[in-house]
Design a protein around this motif. Structure first.
Motif, PDB file in Angstrom:
ATOM      1  N   ALA A 161     -12.911  -8.663 -12.525  1.00 58.93           N
ATOM      2  CA  ALA A 161     -12.120  -7.429 -12.439  1.00 58.93           C
ATOM      3  C   ALA A 161     -10.655  -7.734 -12.154  1.00 58.93           C
ATOM      4  O   ALA A 161      -9.766  -7.051 -12.686  1.00 58.93           O
ATOM      5  N   LEU A 162     -10.399  -8.739 -11.353  1.00 54.94           N
ATOM      6  CA  LEU A 162      -9.008  -9.098 -11.095  1.00 54.94           C
ATOM      7  C   LEU A 162      -8.305  -9.550 -12.372  1.00 54.94           C
ATOM      8  O   LEU A 162      -7.105  -9.339 -12.539  1.00 54.94           O
ATOM      9  N   GLU A 163      -9.049 -10.142 -13.273  1.00 53.82           N
ATOM     10  CA  GLU A 163      -8.479 -10.615 -14.532  1.00 53.82           C
ATOM     11  C   GLU A 163      -8.408  -9.533 -15.613  1.00 53.82           C
ATOM     12  O   GLU A 163      -7.460  -9.487 -16.378  1.00 53.82           O
ATOM     13  N   LEU A 207     -17.187   0.156 -16.692  1.00 55.55           N
ATOM     14  CA  LEU A 207     -18.361  -0.723 -16.641  1.00 55.55           C
ATOM     15  C   LEU A 207     -18.426  -1.451 -15.299  1.00 55.55           C
ATOM     16  O   LEU A 207     -19.480  -1.496 -14.659  1.00 55.55           O
ATOM     17  N   TYR A 208     -17.315  -1.989 -14.861  1.00 54.00           N
ATOM     18  CA  TYR A 208     -17.279  -2.689 -13.575  1.00 54.00           C
ATOM     19  C   TYR A 208     -17.641  -1.750 -12.427  1.00 54.00           C
ATOM     20  O   TYR A 208     -18.471  -2.085 -11.581  1.00 54.00           O
ATOM     21  N   THR A 231     -15.283  -4.399 -23.636  1.00 52.55           N
ATOM     22  CA  THR A 231     -13.950  -4.132 -24.180  1.00 52.55           C
ATOM     23  C   THR A 231     -12.987  -3.775 -23.052  1.00 52.55           C
ATOM     24  O   THR A 231     -13.400  -3.260 -22.005  1.00 52.55           O
ATOM     25  N   GLU A 232     -11.716  -4.042 -23.282  1.00 53.93           N
ATOM     26  CA  GLU A 232     -10.703  -3.763 -22.259  1.00 53.93           C
ATOM     27  C   GLU A 232     -10.685  -2.290 -21.865  1.00 53.93           C
ATOM     28  O   GLU A 232     -10.580  -1.966 -20.691  1.00 53.93           O
ATOM     29  N   ASP A 245     -22.131  -9.238 -19.584  1.00 50.47           N
ATOM     30  CA  ASP A 245     -21.750  -7.910 -20.076  1.00 50.47           C
ATOM     31  C   ASP A 245     -20.317  -7.570 -19.674  1.00 50.47           C
ATOM     32  O   ASP A 245     -19.556  -7.016 -20.467  1.00 50.47           O
ATOM     33  N   LEU A 246     -19.958  -7.906 -18.436  1.00 52.11           N
ATOM     34  CA  LEU A 246     -18.584  -7.669 -17.991  1.00 52.11           C
ATOM     35  C   LEU A 246     -17.605  -8.534 -18.777  1.00 52.11           C
ATOM     36  O   LEU A 246     -16.534  -8.069 -19.165  1.00 52.11           O
TER      37      LEU A 246
END
Length: 181
Positions: free
Chosen positions: A59-61, A125-126, A118-119, A113-114
């Motif tokens: 998530a940070l990325e 999703l997260y 897609t962006e 999956d994460l």
């Protein structure tokens, strides 16, 4: 499977768990306690937390939202603090061998999956995985807090319950906001 450095793996053992099970009793569905033996508790918490830290790093990325990135940083910070306590208790109870160094297949699939999401869909999703994971984590910690036999681990589970409730509430709030956008 993904592997984390040993320090992160050991420190990341504070939160997540297995999915609760249910059984029918007199027409009602009653949720049964999740694993309550000490080694199982330590193992499930560690696996789930390895997932949690890896998901937060993703998530940070990849997250577009500052709010989601902030939540991910909080996950890493809180898991490190609580993980240190759990690690010490596990060592003190000769349960350090129960500490896995990688996630199981189910959690590895969630990480994949994460990674491949897609962006534009990543943030939702997260946060959806966070709501599901913290719901399961809360169940594990509440069950061990109530039914666990190891006093040191039971004390940690009891301390973790309000932290996990806060994480779950925040994850749900963020997910709701993202879903309305």
């Amino acid at each position: 499977m993904r592997r984390l450095p040993a320090v992160v793996a050991v420190a990341a053992m504070a939160c997540l768990a297995t999915v609760p099970t249910a059984s029918a009793q007199s027409g009602n569905v009653a949720v049964q306690p999740v694993q309550t033996d000490a080694a199982g508790y330590v193992r499930e918490t560690a696996i789930s937390n390895l997932f949690e830290v890896s998901a937060a790093q993703a998530a940070l990325e990849k997250a577009a939202s500052d709010e989601v990135r902030s939540f991910a940083r909080m996950m890493i910070d809180d898991h490190m603090k609580a993980g240190e306590q759990l690690t010490e208790a596990a060592k003190g109870q000769n349960l350090a061998t129960s500490l896995p160094t990688s996630v199981d297949a189910r959690h590895d699939q969630l990480l994949q999956d994460l990674a491949t999401g897609t962006e534009q869909d990543f943030d939702r999703l997260y946060m959806r995985t966070q709501v599901e994971a913290h719901t399961a984590a809360l169940k594990l910690q509440q069950d061990y807090s109530s039914f666990g036999a190891n006093p040191a681990l039971k004390a940690i589970a009891t301390q973790l319950v309000p932290i996990i409730k806060r994480h779950l509430d925040q994850a749900q709030t963020i997910l709701d906001r993202l879903s309305r956008a």
